[in-house]
Design a protein around this motif. Structure first.
Motif, PDB file in Angstrom:
ATOM      1  N   ASP A   8      34.595  62.311  39.547  1.00 32.14           N
ATOM      2  CA  ASP A   8      33.392  62.764  38.486  1.00 32.14           C
ATOM      3  C   ASP A   8      32.266  62.319  39.131  1.00 32.14           C
ATOM      4  O   ASP A   8      31.610  62.234  40.227  1.00 32.14           O
ATOM      5  CB  ASP A   8      33.416  62.803  37.013  1.00 32.14           C
ATOM      6  CG  ASP A   8      34.923  63.135  36.560  1.00 32.14           C
ATOM      7  OD1 ASP A   8      35.268  64.156  37.116  1.00 32.14           O
ATOM      8  OD2 ASP A   8      35.364  62.570  35.784  1.00 32.14           O
ATOM      9  N   ASN A  44      42.038  56.045  33.498  1.00 31.00           N
ATOM     10  CA  ASN A  44      41.445  56.347  34.820  1.00 31.00           C
ATOM     11  C   ASN A  44      40.385  55.057  34.788  1.00 31.00           C
ATOM     12  O   ASN A  44      39.293  55.129  34.218  1.00 31.00           O
ATOM     13  CB  ASN A  44      40.835  57.501  35.098  1.00 31.00           C
ATOM     14  CG  ASN A  44      41.763  58.742  34.906  1.00 31.00           C
ATOM     15  OD1 ASN A  44      42.719  58.832  35.822  1.00 31.00           O
ATOM     16  ND2 ASN A  44      41.692  59.543  33.984  1.00 31.00           N
ATOM     17  N   TYR A  45      40.448  54.114  35.890  1.00 35.50           N
ATOM     18  CA  TYR A  45      39.684  53.162  36.078  1.00 35.50           C
ATOM     19  C   TYR A  45      38.918  53.520  37.607  1.00 35.50           C
ATOM     20  O   TYR A  45      39.679  53.914  38.467  1.00 35.50           O
ATOM     21  CB  TYR A  45      40.324  51.928  36.280  1.00 35.50           C
ATOM     22  CG  TYR A  45      40.900  51.297  35.125  1.00 35.50           C
ATOM     23  CD1 TYR A  45      40.189  50.613  34.123  1.00 35.50           C
ATOM     24  CD2 TYR A  45      42.459  51.569  34.922  1.00 35.50           C
ATOM     25  CE1 TYR A  45      40.710  50.201  32.903  1.00 35.50           C
ATOM     26  CE2 TYR A  45      42.804  50.903  33.538  1.00 35.50           C
ATOM     27  CZ  TYR A  45      42.166  50.360  32.815  1.00 35.50           C
ATOM     28  OH  TYR A  45      42.722  49.727  31.494  1.00 35.50           O
ATOM     29  N   VAL A  60      37.991  55.484  31.780  1.00 33.76           N
ATOM     30  CA  VAL A  60      38.015  56.960  31.150  1.00 33.76           C
ATOM     31  C   VAL A  60      39.420  57.270  30.707  1.00 33.76           C
ATOM     32  O   VAL A  60      40.157  57.524  31.431  1.00 33.76           O
ATOM     33  CB  VAL A  60      37.517  58.004  32.112  1.00 33.76           C
ATOM     34  CG1 VAL A  60      37.311  59.429  31.496  1.00 33.76           C
ATOM     35  CG2 VAL A  60      36.091  57.755  32.558  1.00 33.76           C
ATOM     36  N   ARG A  99      32.411  50.709  29.924  1.00 32.33           N
ATOM     37  CA  ARG A  99      32.169  49.941  31.015  1.00 32.33           C
ATOM     38  C   ARG A  99      33.000  48.485  30.884  1.00 32.33           C
ATOM     39  O   ARG A  99      32.657  47.781  29.767  1.00 32.33           O
ATOM     40  CB  ARG A  99      30.713  49.598  31.514  1.00 32.33           C
ATOM     41  CG  ARG A  99      30.519  48.555  32.584  1.00 32.33           C
ATOM     42  CD  ARG A  99      29.276  48.777  33.201  1.00 32.33           C
ATOM     43  NE  ARG A  99      28.708  49.915  33.448  1.00 32.33           N
ATOM     44  CZ  ARG A  99      29.061  50.191  34.929  1.00 32.33           C
ATOM     45  NH1 ARG A  99      29.400  49.432  35.680  1.00 32.33           N
ATOM     46  NH2 ARG A  99      28.397  51.449  35.326  1.00 32.33           N
ATOM     47  N   THR A 157      37.578  55.396  24.116  1.00 30.62           N
ATOM     48  CA  THR A 157      36.709  56.144  24.774  1.00 30.62           C
ATOM     49  C   THR A 157      36.114  55.712  26.149  1.00 30.62           C
ATOM     50  O   THR A 157      36.530  54.471  26.258  1.00 30.62           O
ATOM     51  CB  THR A 157      35.759  56.225  23.777  1.00 30.62           C
ATOM     52  OG1 THR A 157      34.977  55.082  23.334  1.00 30.62           O
ATOM     53  CG2 THR A 157      35.971  56.854  22.297  1.00 30.62           C
ATOM     54  N   GLU A 158      35.376  56.471  26.816  1.00 37.05           N
ATOM     55  CA  GLU A 158      34.969  55.924  28.098  1.00 37.05           C
ATOM     56  C   GLU A 158      34.100  54.484  27.612  1.00 37.05           C
ATOM     57  O   GLU A 158      33.245  54.494  26.928  1.00 37.05           O
ATOM     58  CB  GLU A 158      33.941  56.861  28.882  1.00 37.05           C
ATOM     59  CG  GLU A 158      33.282  56.289  29.967  1.00 37.05           C
ATOM     60  CD  GLU A 158      32.648  57.488  30.772  1.00 37.05           C
ATOM     61  OE1 GLU A 158      31.465  57.149  31.464  1.00 37.05           O
ATOM     62  OE2 GLU A 158      32.703  58.681  30.499  1.00 37.05           O
ATOM     63  N   GLU A 216      42.626  59.088  28.785  1.00 39.15           N
ATOM     64  CA  GLU A 216      43.075  60.426  28.723  1.00 39.15           C
ATOM     65  C   GLU A 216      44.429  60.200  27.686  1.00 39.15           C
ATOM     66  O   GLU A 216      45.551  60.115  28.295  1.00 39.15           O
ATOM     67  CB  GLU A 216      43.516  61.300  29.961  1.00 39.15           C
ATOM     68  CG  GLU A 216      42.282  61.602  30.762  1.00 39.15           C
ATOM     69  CD  GLU A 216      42.589  62.200  32.000  1.00 39.15           C
ATOM     70  OE1 GLU A 216      43.990  62.794  32.095  1.00 39.15           O
ATOM     71  OE2 GLU A 216      41.901  62.083  32.946  1.00 39.15           O
ATOM     72  N   ILE A 220      34.508  51.465  35.065  1.00 45.11           N
ATOM     73  CA  ILE A 220      34.351  51.982  34.098  1.00 45.11           C
ATOM     74  C   ILE A 220      35.707  52.697  33.738  1.00 45.11           C
ATOM     75  O   ILE A 220      36.606  53.143  34.833  1.00 45.11           O
ATOM     76  CB  ILE A 220      33.428  53.201  34.465  1.00 45.11           C
ATOM     77  CG1 ILE A 220      32.339  52.767  34.482  1.00 45.11           C
ATOM     78  CG2 ILE A 220      33.404  54.292  33.257  1.00 45.11           C
ATOM     79  CD1 ILE A 220      30.995  53.638  34.966  1.00 45.11           C
ATOM     80  N   HIS A 258      31.276  59.196  38.738  1.00 50.90           N
ATOM     81  CA  HIS A 258      31.299  57.943  38.442  1.00 50.90           C
ATOM     82  C   HIS A 258      31.346  57.329  39.931  1.00 50.90           C
ATOM     83  O   HIS A 258      32.057  57.741  40.955  1.00 50.90           O
ATOM     84  CB  HIS A 258      32.432  57.250  37.818  1.00 50.90           C
ATOM     85  CG  HIS A 258      32.403  57.662  36.339  1.00 50.90           C
ATOM     86  ND1 HIS A 258      31.770  57.161  35.549  1.00 50.90           N
ATOM     87  CD2 HIS A 258      33.476  58.680  35.843  1.00 50.90           C
ATOM     88  CE1 HIS A 258      31.781  57.638  34.352  1.00 50.90           C
ATOM     89  NE2 HIS A 258      32.840  58.387  34.561  1.00 50.90           N
TER      90      HIS A 258
END
Length: 587
Positions: free
Chosen positions: A558, A581-582, A398, A430, A427-428, A400, A396, A560
């Motif tokens: 978070d 962020n993976y 995320v 998968r 955007t976030e 920034e 996933i 995840h």
């Protein structure tokens, strides 16, 4: 290559022309003699000092063309001085102008794969790119043309200026930077180097539009050159062997005198100093031609180039940057890339690859100097497994995006989605992926494997790349290639241990140094490149990937679930513009 022998004979020819003035009233004037000296002797010497062999010891076409064509072009240019100004003289001078364009192409070939740093290498590249302006003014002089309304001796003096001040000067000062020891003095040299690089443009604008702007440009050039020369006298000359030290030292003193005379002439000519008319007459054009010309052409040009040629034989002028010839991939895309592109193009093979690399230990290196080295056994097993068995992970992402980059990112994403590669998330999302083998003969590198990633919800390609590695100067680099239409985007990164049991993958050559030791002194292959069919281009981009096991990650994961967390930071001109962020989970 025959450069040294040709230069010796060219010097003999020039001395013969000087001697002919004793018996021939129609011999070349002083200005033409200085220009002939540049064409016959000093420019080819400086080109010799810019020799940049590739890693296989071969020379690029542009350099070989200059070396072999220079004697013929120089003889024709010299002959043009003995022909009345006009079409015939122009025809004899034009080959030299063409040669200066080839020198500029060589400078561009040196510059593009490396970028604007370090300063000591930018200097000669800028000089090479400026040289065609000198070639143009030489041709204009022989044609009897009046560019920008200038006429007569002013046109010839401009040609002299653009041969010595904007080509020979940057080349010799660049060699000064190569010999300087890093530290405060080198940072000071860097400011001076950029002043030398950019001031000719300012002076040109001033000549065309404003005497005051010209004076500002001359001031920047004067301060920059004097600073570099004084640093050379203090820090470089004591390091050189004899007689190179005496010759280079004398050239520094000469160029300081040249700058002083040039600055005085510019300020008095435009009335920025309160000098009496008689005092201004002391620095008229004929006086400047003799004093300024002798110091610049002989004192700095010939003596300095000869001194650095002697110093280069002892290794004092050796470049710190890696030689060109980095092994990039041959992969290109017709248009769309996306999922399954390697299979569609017939590029896959049955390697049985399961990860970005087979064994992280292949990147081990011992510590030396300020380099702390790399030890695969110090890396957390989860992180190591992620690199060796990448096929088993889903992620996933995320993003920034920093303020000011969010809208450009969306616009770029619209374009990147058309060819489905190098399409970072806004955007976030998968991400699913697949690792396959790639045909080494088609790629041009060894042990190549592809990792194709796509958006799990849309199936759209996000990152499609081929991994390999190469070794230079005892360091194994990971080379990652993203096929693009008619080109590819390549990242060259180095593995570093972190304070814990994670790892850092970085394009910054100073990362992994004790206390960032060396700073700009750290020159390796790391970087991000646009690889075109003609030449690779070093982009003003860098990246760091900080990889940790989930429980050791410095950032929160978070909600995840993850076995490995990757914080991928990207920088433009040194400023971070996005962090991806993976959160990778083994499935």
């Amino acid at each position: 290559m025959p450069t040294q022998k040709v230069v010796r004979w060219s010097a003999v020819v020039w001395l013969g022309i000087v001697a002919s003035r004793i018996v021939d009233a129609h011999a070349l004037e002083n200005v033409e003699l200085f220009l002939a000296l540049a064409v016959l002797v000093v420019v080819p010497l400086c080109v010799r000092l810019l020799s940049t062999p590739r890693r296989d010891a071969s020379h690029v076409f542009w350099y070989r063309a200059v070396v072999y064509a220079q004697p013929f072009c120089a003889v024709l240019a010299l002959a043009s001085f003995f022909i009345a100004q006009g079409t015939t003289a122009l025809a004899f001078a034009l080959p030299w102008f063409v040669l200066t364009l080839v020198v500029a192409a060589f400078g561009l070939w040196r510059f593009l794969p490396r970028g604007a740093r370090p300063a000591e290498e930018l200097l000669p590249d800028a000089g090479a790119l400026y040289l065609p302006v000198g070639g143009f003014w030489l041709a204009a002089s022989r044609a009897g043309a009046e560019p920008l309304g200038f006429e007569g001796i002013i046109v010839t003096l401009t040609a002299v200026h653009f041969h010595y001040t904007v080509f020979i000067l940057p080349v010799l000062l660049g060699l000064t930077g190569r010999a300087l020891v890093r530290g405060y003095t080198f940072r000071l040299f860097g400011f001076a180097a950029y002043g030398v690089v950019f001031s000719p443009g300012l002076i040109g604008l001033g000549i065309a539009f404003s005497p005051f702007v010209e004076l500002v440009g001359v001031t920047v050039l004067a301060v920059s050159v004097v600073t570099a020369a004084l640093l050379g006298l203090r820090r470089v000359v004591p390091m050189l062997n004899r007689p190179a030290d005496a010759l280079v030292g004398f050239s520094y003193l000469s160029v300081v005198a040249v700058v002083a005379l040039g600055f005085a002439y510019a300020s008095r000519s435009y009335g920025f100093t309160y000098a009496a008319e008689a005092e201004r007459g002391l620095l008229d054009i004929p006086t400047m031609v003799v004093t300024h010309g002798i110091l610049a052409s002989l004192g700095f040009g010939v003596v300095g180039a000869t001194g650095w040629w002697l110093a280069s034989r002892g290794g004092s002028a050796k470049a710190r940057v890696p030689p060109p010839g980095l092994p990039f991939s041959n992969l290109r895309a017709r248009w769309s890339v996306g999922r399954g592109s390697f299979e569609r193009e017939g590029l896959s093979d049955e390697k049985g690859a399961t990860g970005m690399i087979d064994d992280l230990a292949a990147y081990n290196r011992e510590s030396r100097g300020g380099d702390r080295g790399f030890e695969a056994d110090a890396v957390h097993p989860n992180v190591r497994d992620f690199y060796e068995n990448t096929d088993a992970y889903e992620m996933i992402v995320v993003p920034e995006w920093e303020r000011g980059f969010r809208l450009p990112a969306r616009l770029y994403g619209f374009v990147a989605s058309r060819f489905e590669n190098v399409n970072p998330a806004t955007t976030e999302a998968r991400i699913c992926g697949e690792v396959t083998g790639v045909d080494d003969s088609a790629d041009g590198r060894d042990d190549v494997r592809a990792w194709t990633r796509w958006d799990a919800s849309t199936g759209e390609g996000v990152l499609v790349c081929a991994y390999s590695s190469h070794v230079h100067d005892g360091v194994r680099y990971s080379t990652v290639t993203f096929p693009l239409p008619l080109s590819n985007f390549a990242g060259v990164l180095r593995f570093e241990n972190t304070d814990g049991d994670g790892l850092l993958l970085t394009t910054y050559d100073c990362d992994g140094k004790d206390n960032n030791e060396g700073g700009d002194d750290a020159h390796g292959d790391g970087g991000l490149y646009l690889v075109t069919p003609a030449v690779p281009v070093r982009l003003p981009l860098d990246e760091r990937l900080r990889v940790h096991a989930s429980g050791d990650a410095p950032q929160e994961s978070d909600e995840h679930d993850a076995d490995v967390v990757v914080r991928h930071e990207m920088y433009l001109f040194g400023r971070r513009f996005v962090t991806l962020n993976y959160y990778a989970e083994k499935v």
